[in-house]
Design a protein around this motif. Structure first.
Motif, PDB file in Angstrom:
ATOM      1  N   ASN A 153       0.821  -1.211   0.000  1.00 33.92           N
ATOM      2  CA  ASN A 153       0.000   0.000   0.000  1.00 33.92           C
ATOM      3  C   ASN A 153       0.857   1.264   0.000  1.00 33.92           C
ATOM      4  OD1 ASN A 153      -2.398  -1.458  -0.043  1.00 33.92           O
ATOM      5  ND2 ASN A 153      -2.521  -1.535   2.183  1.00 33.92           N
ATOM      6  N   THR A 154       1.967   1.243   0.737  1.00 36.75           N
ATOM      7  CA  THR A 154       2.865   2.400   0.755  1.00 36.75           C
ATOM      8  C   THR A 154       3.455   2.631  -0.623  1.00 36.75           C
ATOM      9  OG1 THR A 154       3.414   2.093   3.085  1.00 36.75           O
ATOM     10  CG2 THR A 154       4.993   3.332   1.755  1.00 36.75           C
TER      11      THR A 154
ATOM     12  N   ASP B  33       0.599   3.891  -2.986  1.00 41.01           N
ATOM     13  CA  ASP B  33       0.197   5.266  -2.679  1.00 41.01           C
ATOM     14  C   ASP B  33       1.266   6.266  -3.112  1.00 41.01           C
ATOM     15  OD1 ASP B  33      -2.087   4.147  -1.607  1.00 41.01           O
ATOM     16  OD2 ASP B  33      -1.478   4.462   0.491  1.00 41.01           O
TER      17      ASP B  33
ATOM     18  N   GLN C  22       1.188   6.573  -6.947  1.00 40.22           N
ATOM     19  CA  GLN C  22       0.029   7.369  -7.375  1.00 40.22           C
ATOM     20  C   GLN C  22       0.250   8.850  -7.087  1.00 40.22           C
ATOM     21  OE1 GLN C  22      -3.229   5.378  -5.404  1.00 40.22           O
ATOM     22  NE2 GLN C  22      -3.485   3.923  -7.081  1.00 40.22           N
ATOM     23  N   ARG C  23       0.832   9.170  -5.950  1.00 39.56           N
ATOM     24  CA  ARG C  23       1.117  10.564  -5.604  1.00 39.56           C
ATOM     25  C   ARG C  23       2.120  11.167  -6.596  1.00 39.56           C
ATOM     26  NH1 ARG C  23       0.731  10.375  -0.631  1.00 39.56           N
ATOM     27  NH2 ARG C  23       2.558   9.110  -0.199  1.00 39.56           N
TER      28      ARG C  23
END
Length: 101
Positions: free
Chosen positions: A21-22, A25, A28-29
């Motif tokens: 998930n890190t 994320d 995506q950022r």
């Protein structure tokens, strides 16, 4: 260590962990950040950006699927922002010359 943490890795002397998930994320950022930079550069260069579905009418015209809008230009760039695919040779003659990225 900051780079590894950004990729989702955490480690100590006794263990290493990975957090998908890190990684997701942070990717995506970064993509959102880069898209903002690209949008700003294009707009500053005088490019008009149309977001949404469209169909090519001809080599120099695009029909926007929000109604009856047809946009004509000397050059048309289609940036799908989606997953690429290649149609079958039955549907598009010359498709063997197509490339995806």
């Amino acid at each position: 260590t900051d780079l590894a943490t950004g990729y989702g890795f955490r480690y100590s002397r006794d263990a290493a962990e990975f957090d998908w998930n890190t990684l997701r994320d942070n990717i995506q950022r970064e993509v959102r950040r880069l898209n903002g930079i690209y949008d700003t550069m294009l707009v500053n260069a005088g490019v008009h950006i149309f977001r949404g579905r469209a169909e090519l009418e001809s080599a120099n015209a695009v029909r926007v699927c929000d109604g009856d809008s047809v946009i004509e230009a000397e050059r048309v760039l289609v940036a799908t922002g989606s997953y690429s695919s290649v149609p079958s040779a039955d549907d598009v003659p010359g498709v063997e010359h197509a490339m995806t990225s």
